[in-house]
Design an enzyme around this catalytic site. Structure first.
Site, PDB file in Angstrom:
ATOM      1  N   LYS A 137      26.537  -4.711  -1.855  1.00  0.00           N
ATOM      2  CA  LYS A 137      28.296  -4.737  -2.098  1.00  0.00           C
ATOM      3  C   LYS A 137      28.916  -3.815  -1.134  1.00  0.00           C
ATOM      4  CE  LYS A 137      27.331  -3.663  -7.000  1.00  0.00           C
ATOM      5  NZ  LYS A 137      27.382  -2.278  -7.635  1.00  0.00           N
TER       6      LYS A 137
ATOM      7  N   HIS B  14       5.732   5.575  11.438  1.00  0.00           N
ATOM      8  CA  HIS B  14       4.513   5.806   9.110  1.00  0.00           C
ATOM      9  C   HIS B  14       3.472   6.910   9.944  1.00  0.00           C
ATOM     10  CE1 HIS B  14       3.270   3.741   6.067  1.00  0.00           C
ATOM     11  NE2 HIS B  14       3.569   2.654   6.606  1.00  0.00           N
TER      12      HIS B  14
ATOM     13  N   ARG C  51      11.614   3.886   3.686  1.00  0.00           N
ATOM     14  CA  ARG C  51      10.702   2.919   4.288  1.00  0.00           C
ATOM     15  C   ARG C  51      12.293   1.719   4.394  1.00  0.00           C
ATOM     16  NH1 ARG C  51       6.003  -1.103   4.784  1.00  0.00           N
ATOM     17  NH2 ARG C  51       4.751   0.536   4.913  1.00  0.00           N
TER      18      ARG C  51
ATOM     19  N   ARG D 114       1.195  -1.480  -0.453  1.00  0.00           N
ATOM     20  CA  ARG D 114       0.163  -0.177   0.066  1.00  0.00           C
ATOM     21  C   ARG D 114       1.088   1.425   0.051  1.00  0.00           C
ATOM     22  NH1 ARG D 114      -2.777  -3.953   2.129  1.00  0.00           N
ATOM     23  NH2 ARG D 114      -0.603  -4.540   2.763  1.00  0.00           N
ATOM     24  N   THR D 115       1.801   1.773   1.079  1.00  0.00           N
ATOM     25  CA  THR D 115       2.646   2.437   0.709  1.00  0.00           C
ATOM     26  C   THR D 115       3.341   3.119  -0.449  1.00  0.00           C
ATOM     27  OG1 THR D 115       3.063   2.208   3.214  1.00  0.00           O
ATOM     28  CG2 THR D 115       3.628   3.833   2.885  1.00  0.00           C
TER      29      THR D 115
HETATM   30  N1   CP Z   1       0.005   0.090   5.856  1.00  0.00           N
HETATM   31  C1   CP Z   1       0.799  -0.284   5.502  1.00  0.00           C
HETATM   32  O1   CP Z   1       2.206   0.150   5.288  1.00  0.00           O
HETATM   33  O2   CP Z   1       1.280  -1.169   4.643  1.00  0.00           O
HETATM   34  P1   CP Z   1       2.353  -2.073   3.313  1.00  0.00           P
HETATM   35  O3   CP Z   1       3.079  -2.505   4.250  1.00  0.00           O
HETATM   36  O4   CP Z   1       1.667  -2.677   2.765  1.00  0.00           O
HETATM   37  O5   CP Z   1       3.220  -0.521   3.018  1.00  0.00           O
END
Ligand code: CP
Length: 304
Positions: free
Chosen positions: A80, A129, A101, A51-52
């Site tokens: 590397k 998040h 991320r 999603r993110t």
């Molecule tokens: N909610 C969320 O962070 O989903 P993903 O890990 O799929 O990005």
């Protein structure tokens, strides 16, 4: 917002949050606007995501920008031995915005300190998040008509769940009451409880997931037990199925109750809940597109 990066929800004032949510509703009315023409966003995902990453990339595309990046760090020169610092400095040569991320807590903050390119934290370990929080707040406001004075029950992995940690901070401006439902091994950490104590935010802790709690609740925020954060998989096996929400458990819940989940789910929400009008987790993920369009414009100082 004071910073040109979004690394933590605590850098957003109440006014910042309300402005971003208001802009998200404008993007919901019209998601396709040419506001990022000529801009390139880099999505650097050192950890998996559906999603993110996809909603951020969709947001950039719908705003007329372009996207570079990776979804699998094993295909990059980090294998590397290239450091995070060098990776960020290299990508800063190419992109106007970095969405990242990383499994290390503080990685996004570190990145924001070594580059002038705006950084969006798309999740750093068990820490934060913030874009998820803004889409959660947008979903809560949309379904409840307000953010004020709501009872929010958080269920599951409250120890490692970065979405619940961020949501506590985001909701702290709006006089919430929290119920924290978790097994002993996965209780809400002291840091978040101390934060609530300092601000006089009401909360209670439970190990039983009862209908009595559900029936007091406006927002039921289910979470996945995060296998990838456990060092002891025996412990994971012990707690992974501890709470499962079934449709029958909602029968005496408030009319306005909505079930949220940041997703992915494993088995903590039974599939019979999906048909309930109180299930909102699919729409919640859709709201991520509008919230992320608003966040990107906020960081670029683009009037919406
Ligand atoms: N909610 C969320 O962070 O989903 P993903 O890990 O799929 O990005």
């Amino acid at each position: 917002m004071k910073s040109n990066s979004l690394v933590s929800i605590d850098q957003c004032s109440k006014e910042d949050i309300l402005r971003i949510l208001s802009n998200a509703s404008k993007f919901e009315e019209n998601p396709n606007r040419n506001l990022l023409e000529g801009k390139v966003a880099a999505t650097l995902f050192f950890e998996p995501s559906t999603r993110t990453r996809l909603s951020f990339e969709t947001a950039v595309n719908r705003l007329g920008g372009r996207v570079i990046g990776f979804q699998d760090a094993s295909t990059t020169s980090s294998t590397k031995g290239e450091t995070l610092k060098d990776t960020i400095l290299m990508v800063s040569n190419y992109a106007d915005l970095i969405i990242m991320r990383h499994h290390l807590e503080g990685a996004a903050r570190y990145a924001s300190e070594i580059t002038n390119v705006p950084i969006i934290n798309a999740g750093d370990g068990a820490n934060q998040h913030p874009s998820q929080t803004l889409l959660d707040l947008y979903s809560i406001q949309k379904t409840q008509g307000t953010l004020d004075n709501l009872t929010i029950t958080m269920v599951g992995d409250l120890k490692y769940g970065r979405t619940v940690h961020s949501l506590i901070v985001g909701m702290s401006h709006f006089n919430p009451t929290f119920h924290f439902v978790a097994p002993d091994e996965l209780r809400m950490p002291e840091e978040q409880k101390t934060f609530c104590d300092k601000l006089g935010i009401k909360y209670s802790e439970h190990s039983d997931f009862t209908e009595e709690i559900i029936n007091q609740t406006d927002i039921l925020y289910m979470t996945r037990v995060q296998r990838e954060r456990f060092t002891d998989l025996v412990e994971y096996e012990r707690v992974k199925n501890v709470y499962i929400l079934r449709n029958e458990m909602l029968q005496n819940s408030k009319d306005n109750l909505r079930v949220l989940h940041p997703l992915p789910r494993i088995n903590e929400i039974a599939y019979d809940v999906d048909d309930s009008p109180k299930a909102y987790y699919i729409q919640q993920a859709q709201n991520g597109l509008y919230a992320r369009e608003a966040i990107i414009c906020e960081l670029f100082g683009i009037e919406v």
